[in-house]
Design an enzyme around this catalytic site. Structure first.
Site, PDB file in Angstrom:
ATOM      1  N   SER A   6       0.840  -1.199   0.000  1.00 10.57           N
ATOM      2  CA  SER A   6       0.000   0.000   0.000  1.00 10.57           C
ATOM      3  C   SER A   6       0.872   1.245   0.000  1.00 10.57           C
ATOM      4  O   SER A   6       1.714   1.429   0.888  1.00 10.57           O
ATOM      5  CB  SER A   6      -0.905   0.013   1.235  1.00 10.57           C
ATOM      6  OG  SER A   6      -1.456   1.309   1.379  1.00 10.57           O
ATOM      7  N   HIS A  31      -1.388  -1.023  -4.213  1.00 13.81           N
ATOM      8  CA  HIS A  31      -2.659  -0.671  -3.577  1.00 13.81           C
ATOM      9  C   HIS A  31      -2.658   0.832  -3.281  1.00 13.81           C
ATOM     10  O   HIS A  31      -1.724   1.363  -2.683  1.00 13.81           O
ATOM     11  CB  HIS A  31      -2.798  -1.483  -2.287  1.00 13.81           C
ATOM     12  CG  HIS A  31      -4.109  -1.333  -1.586  1.00 13.81           C
ATOM     13  ND1 HIS A  31      -5.261  -1.986  -1.993  1.00 13.81           N
ATOM     14  CD2 HIS A  31      -4.461  -0.612  -0.493  1.00 13.81           C
ATOM     15  CE1 HIS A  31      -6.255  -1.677  -1.178  1.00 13.81           C
ATOM     16  NE2 HIS A  31      -5.798  -0.835  -0.256  1.00 13.81           N
ATOM     17  N   ASP A  33      -4.680   3.773  -1.457  1.00 13.01           N
ATOM     18  CA  ASP A  33      -5.705   4.079  -0.463  1.00 13.01           C
ATOM     19  C   ASP A  33      -6.179   5.515  -0.617  1.00 13.01           C
ATOM     20  O   ASP A  33      -5.439   6.455  -0.356  1.00 13.01           O
ATOM     21  CB  ASP A  33      -5.134   3.867   0.944  1.00 13.01           C
ATOM     22  CG  ASP A  33      -5.064   2.395   1.292  1.00 13.01           C
ATOM     23  OD1 ASP A  33      -6.102   1.723   1.140  1.00 13.01           O
ATOM     24  OD2 ASP A  33      -3.991   1.929   1.692  1.00 13.01           O
ATOM     25  N   MET A  35      -8.645   8.379   0.602  1.00 19.49           N
ATOM     26  CA  MET A  35      -9.443   8.766   1.777  1.00 19.49           C
ATOM     27  C   MET A  35      -9.947  10.188   1.603  1.00 19.49           C
ATOM     28  O   MET A  35      -9.192  11.068   1.181  1.00 19.49           O
ATOM     29  CB  MET A  35      -8.567   8.698   3.019  1.00 19.49           C
ATOM     30  CG  MET A  35      -7.932   7.337   3.218  1.00 19.49           C
ATOM     31  SD  MET A  35      -6.890   7.345   4.668  1.00 19.49           S
ATOM     32  CE  MET A  35      -6.346   5.637   4.656  1.00 19.49           C
ATOM     33  N   HIS A  64      -8.522   1.774  -3.715  1.00 20.65           N
ATOM     34  CA  HIS A  64      -9.448   1.482  -2.623  1.00 20.65           C
ATOM     35  C   HIS A  64     -10.068   2.802  -2.185  1.00 20.65           C
ATOM     36  O   HIS A  64      -9.419   3.608  -1.514  1.00 20.65           O
ATOM     37  CB  HIS A  64      -8.655   0.810  -1.480  1.00 20.65           C
ATOM     38  CG  HIS A  64      -9.446   0.555  -0.253  1.00 20.65           C
ATOM     39  ND1 HIS A  64      -8.850   0.253   0.962  1.00 20.65           N
ATOM     40  CD2 HIS A  64     -10.785   0.551  -0.026  1.00 20.65           C
ATOM     41  CE1 HIS A  64      -9.786   0.078   1.878  1.00 20.65           C
ATOM     42  NE2 HIS A  64     -10.969   0.263   1.304  1.00 20.65           N
ATOM     43  N   MET A  66     -12.092   4.898   0.029  1.00 18.50           N
ATOM     44  CA  MET A  66     -12.741   5.058   1.340  1.00 18.50           C
ATOM     45  C   MET A  66     -13.369   6.442   1.309  1.00 18.50           C
ATOM     46  O   MET A  66     -12.872   7.394   1.901  1.00 18.50           O
ATOM     47  CB  MET A  66     -11.686   4.926   2.447  1.00 18.50           C
ATOM     48  CG  MET A  66     -11.172   3.504   2.591  1.00 18.50           C
ATOM     49  SD  MET A  66      -9.588   3.434   3.454  1.00 18.50           S
ATOM     50  CE  MET A  66      -8.483   3.622   2.063  1.00 18.50           C
ATOM     51  N   MET A 136     -11.711  -5.787   5.278  1.00 15.91           N
ATOM     52  CA  MET A 136     -10.876  -4.902   6.100  1.00 15.91           C
ATOM     53  C   MET A 136     -10.587  -5.598   7.425  1.00 15.91           C
ATOM     54  O   MET A 136     -11.502  -6.049   8.119  1.00 15.91           O
ATOM     55  CB  MET A 136     -11.571  -3.566   6.358  1.00 15.91           C
ATOM     56  CG  MET A 136     -11.835  -2.712   5.119  1.00 15.91           C
ATOM     57  SD  MET A 136     -10.382  -2.458   4.088  1.00 15.91           S
ATOM     58  CE  MET A 136      -9.281  -1.634   5.225  1.00 15.91           C
ATOM     59  N   GLY A 144      -0.642   1.125   9.854  1.00 16.24           N
ATOM     60  CA  GLY A 144       0.072   0.809  11.085  1.00 16.24           C
ATOM     61  C   GLY A 144      -0.786   0.339  12.256  1.00 16.24           C
ATOM     62  O   GLY A 144      -0.313   0.277  13.383  1.00 16.24           O
ATOM     63  N   ASP A 174      -6.937  -6.511   4.173  1.00 16.82           N
ATOM     64  CA  ASP A 174      -6.327  -5.183   4.172  1.00 16.82           C
ATOM     65  C   ASP A 174      -6.316  -4.602   5.582  1.00 16.82           C
ATOM     66  O   ASP A 174      -7.369  -4.349   6.151  1.00 16.82           O
ATOM     67  CB  ASP A 174      -7.124  -4.285   3.209  1.00 16.82           C
ATOM     68  CG  ASP A 174      -6.501  -2.922   3.023  1.00 16.82           C
ATOM     69  OD1 ASP A 174      -5.370  -2.702   3.483  1.00 16.82           O
ATOM     70  OD2 ASP A 174      -7.164  -2.064   2.393  1.00 16.82           O
ATOM     71  N   GLY A 176      -3.087  -4.249   8.858  1.00 14.89           N
ATOM     72  CA  GLY A 176      -2.338  -5.025   9.848  1.00 14.89           C
ATOM     73  C   GLY A 176      -1.776  -6.329   9.307  1.00 14.89           C
ATOM     74  O   GLY A 176      -1.524  -7.267  10.067  1.00 14.89           O
TER      75      GLY A 176
HETATM   76  C1  DX5 Z   1      -6.567   1.168   5.905  1.00 12.38           C
HETATM   77  C2  DX5 Z   1      -6.048   1.047   4.478  1.00 12.38           C
HETATM   78  C3  DX5 Z   1      -5.026  -0.030   4.354  1.00 12.38           C
HETATM   79  C4  DX5 Z   1      -3.892   0.122   5.326  1.00 12.38           C
HETATM   80  C5  DX5 Z   1      -2.733  -0.763   5.087  1.00 12.38           C
HETATM   81  O1  DX5 Z   1      -6.984   2.451   6.128  1.00 12.38           O
HETATM   82  O2  DX5 Z   1      -7.110   0.740   3.627  1.00 12.38           O
HETATM   83  O3  DX5 Z   1      -4.659  -0.258   3.012  1.00 12.38           O
HETATM   84  O4  DX5 Z   1      -3.481   1.433   5.450  1.00 12.38           O
HETATM   85  O5  DX5 Z   1      -1.718  -0.386   5.947  1.00 12.38           O
HETATM   86  P1  DX5 Z   1      -1.155  -1.321   7.091  1.00 12.38           P
HETATM   87  O6  DX5 Z   1      -0.659  -2.545   6.417  1.00 12.38           O
HETATM   88  O7  DX5 Z   1      -0.076  -0.473   7.677  1.00 12.38           O
HETATM   89  O8  DX5 Z   1      -2.259  -1.621   8.053  1.00 12.38           O
HETATM   90 ZN    ZN Z   2      -6.705  -0.159   1.555  1.00 14.45          ZN
END
Ligand code: DX5
Ligand code: ZN
Length: 240
Positions: A6, A31, A33, A35, A64, A66, A136, A144, A174, A176
């Site tokens: 990511s 990936h 992300d 937001m 992705h 969000m 998720m 993190g 996705d 942790g």
């Molecule tokens: C969550 C995101 C993930 C996440 C991945 O908000 O969609 O893609 O940040 O990051 P780690 O692997 O650090 O949890």
């Molecule tokens: Zn994601």
């Protein structure tokens, strides 16, 4: 199987060289992300950034979203070079069906994401329309965070449905994801592993990806799971 670092965990001051690093490290997907500060309490980056990094790799871009209003973002991300677009099932029945259809009509792979508090049954009506179910394993918004173990039964259910209904959507996880949690997810049927901190936190991204791939494959094989992907019927219909 898919390993998708990511970009959220990359150095935000150097997206171009980080993209090249992911490309050379043997990742399957990148990936992305996205937001919006509303659906999740954080902001990341938009289609212009995706367009700017697109020339640096031929890797599959997995966006992705969000975002509360993905309908205004589908075309911009498709044009910017996304190969797959994931939207969230939490947007509600009225929104989800037209969004999935719209993504498909843009010629992109279709992903549906589900947050930890949402019951897995919510995605059931859409399973024959998607290429990836993105489970998720943290509450989205930040990289993190610690993997939520209570999500393992959801993966198991998604895997059972895929087998029983003879569908071929990928099961992505996705949040942790590190060596240990990737293996736990692989044991119950996940086959796409999205990882930010778990991969970018290692000194060599290339070695980290290779190690995660090896561990996942060993465990999937030991459990008789086949991680080879076949296109789902909706995907085949769209191509013909
Ligand atoms: C969550 C995101 C993930 C996440 C991945 O908000 O969609 O893609 O940040 O990051 P780690 O692997 O650090 O949890
Ligand atoms: Zn994601």
């Amino acid at each position: 199987m898919i390993i998708a670092p990511s970009l959220l965990s990359a150095n935000f001051g150097r997206f171009a060289s980080e993209t090249v690093r992911v490309d050379k490290a043997g990742a399957d997907w990148l990936h992305l992300d996205i937001m919006d500060g509303h659906f999740v309490p954080n902001l990341s980056f938009g289609p212009q950034v995706v367009r700017a990094i697109r020339p640096f790799t031929k890797k599959f871009f997995d966006a992705h979203l969000m975002c509360s209003r993905p309908e205004i973002l589908l075309e911009p991300f498709a044009q910017a070079g996304a190969d797959q677009i994931n939207i969230h099932v939490e947007l509600g029945e009225q929104a989800v069906t037209p969004l999935l259809w719209k993504i498909r009509s843009l010629g992109k792979k279709v992903g549906l994401a589900i947050n930890p508090p949402t019951a897995i049954g919510t995605v059931q009506p859409y399973l024959d329309q998607i290429d990836e179910l993105l489970i998720m394993t943290v509450n989205p918004g930040f990289g993190g965070q610690a993997f939520i173990y209570e999500m393992l039964p959801k993966i198991q259910q998604a895997h059972a449905w895929r087998r029983d209904l003879k569908l071929h959507y990928r099961i992505g996880v996705d949040g942790g994801i590190n060596y240990k949690t990737a293996v736990e997810c692989a044991r119950v049927g996940a086959d796409a592993f999205i990882s930010g901190t778990g991969l970018f936190g290692e000194r060599s991204l290339k070695r980290a990806i290779a190690k995660m791939r090896k561990l996942v494959l060993q465990n999937a094989l030991a459990n008789g799971l086949d991680l080879n992907h076949r296109p789902n019927p909706a995907e085949q219909a769209a191509q013909s």
